[in-house]
Scaffold this motif. Sequence first.
Motif, PDB file in Angstrom:
ATOM      1  N   PRO A 182      -8.899   8.258  -4.137  1.00  0.00           N
ATOM      2  CA  PRO A 182     -10.314   8.421  -3.779  1.00  0.00           C
ATOM      3  C   PRO A 182     -10.667   7.782  -2.435  1.00  0.00           C
ATOM      4  O   PRO A 182     -10.022   6.823  -1.992  1.00  0.00           O
ATOM      5  N   GLU A 183     -11.688   8.293  -1.819  1.00  0.00           N
ATOM      6  CA  GLU A 183     -12.195   7.752  -0.549  1.00  0.00           C
ATOM      7  C   GLU A 183     -12.545   6.275  -0.724  1.00  0.00           C
ATOM      8  O   GLU A 183     -13.129   5.882  -1.729  1.00  0.00           O
ATOM      9  N   SER A 199     -10.243  -1.101  -3.993  1.00  0.00           N
ATOM     10  CA  SER A 199     -11.214  -0.847  -2.941  1.00  0.00           C
ATOM     11  C   SER A 199     -10.719  -1.449  -1.627  1.00  0.00           C
ATOM     12  O   SER A 199     -10.236  -2.586  -1.602  1.00  0.00           O
ATOM     13  N   VAL A 200     -10.833  -0.692  -0.557  1.00  0.00           N
ATOM     14  CA  VAL A 200     -10.397  -1.154   0.763  1.00  0.00           C
ATOM     15  C   VAL A 200     -11.043  -2.490   1.114  1.00  0.00           C
ATOM     16  O   VAL A 200     -10.407  -3.350   1.726  1.00  0.00           O
ATOM     17  N   VAL A 234       0.870  -1.180   0.000  1.00  0.00           N
ATOM     18  CA  VAL A 234       0.000   0.000   0.000  1.00  0.00           C
ATOM     19  C   VAL A 234       0.907   1.230   0.000  1.00  0.00           C
ATOM     20  O   VAL A 234       1.706   1.421   0.908  1.00  0.00           O
ATOM     21  N   ILE A 235       0.774   2.043  -1.029  1.00  0.00           N
ATOM     22  CA  ILE A 235       1.589   3.245  -1.185  1.00  0.00           C
ATOM     23  C   ILE A 235       0.780   4.483  -0.816  1.00  0.00           C
ATOM     24  O   ILE A 235       1.296   5.407  -0.219  1.00  0.00           O
ATOM     25  N   GLY A 236      -0.493   4.509  -1.172  1.00  0.00           N
ATOM     26  CA  GLY A 236      -1.317   5.679  -0.912  1.00  0.00           C
ATOM     27  C   GLY A 236      -2.645   5.330  -0.292  1.00  0.00           C
ATOM     28  O   GLY A 236      -3.327   4.408  -0.736  1.00  0.00           O
ATOM     29  N   LEU A 237      -3.011   6.086   0.735  1.00  0.00           N
ATOM     30  CA  LEU A 237      -4.300   5.948   1.418  1.00  0.00           C
ATOM     31  C   LEU A 237      -5.273   6.982   0.870  1.00  0.00           C
ATOM     32  O   LEU A 237      -4.866   7.931   0.183  1.00  0.00           O
ATOM     33  N   PRO A 238      -6.565   6.852   1.169  1.00  0.00           N
ATOM     34  CA  PRO A 238      -7.526   7.850   0.699  1.00  0.00           C
ATOM     35  C   PRO A 238      -7.085   9.269   1.075  1.00  0.00           C
ATOM     36  O   PRO A 238      -6.663   9.521   2.207  1.00  0.00           O
TER      37      PRO A 238
END
Length: 114
Positions: free
Chosen positions: A66-67, A92-93, A11-15
Motif C-alpha cells: 500500500p501507498e 508505515s514509512v 526493506v523488501i517491498g516499496l509502495p
Amino acid sequence: ATKEKDYIKRVIGLPGDHIEYRNDQLYINGKKYEEPYLDRYKKELVTGPLTEDFKLEEYTGSKTVPEGQLFVMGDNRMYSIDSRSSKVGTISVDKIVGKAKLAYWPLQEFQWIK
C-alpha cells in the motif's frame, strides 16, 4: 518496533511493489532479485528453504504494498517477526527511524553495511 525497542529489518517491498517468493527466490514485480546477504543462513540449513513460498496478498490481503507502507523482512527468515506476521504487517514509512551502517554481532561477522 515498540516504545522501548527498535528493530532492524530489511526493506523488501516499496509502495506499489508486488512481492513473491518461489523456490527460496525473491521476485519483486515479477523480476528475480538476488539476496547475497542470506547466503550464510542458507548454508546453515539442514533441509528445506530459508524463506517459504508466498505471495504478498497471502499475508497482507493486497496485491501490492500500500501507498505510504513498506514490506520488511529479517535476514534470519525462519525466525524473524516481520511483515509476514499479522502482528506486524506492512510498516508505515513514517515509522522508519534510521538506516543500519554497522553490524557488530556476532563479533566474527563485524562489518560495515552497504
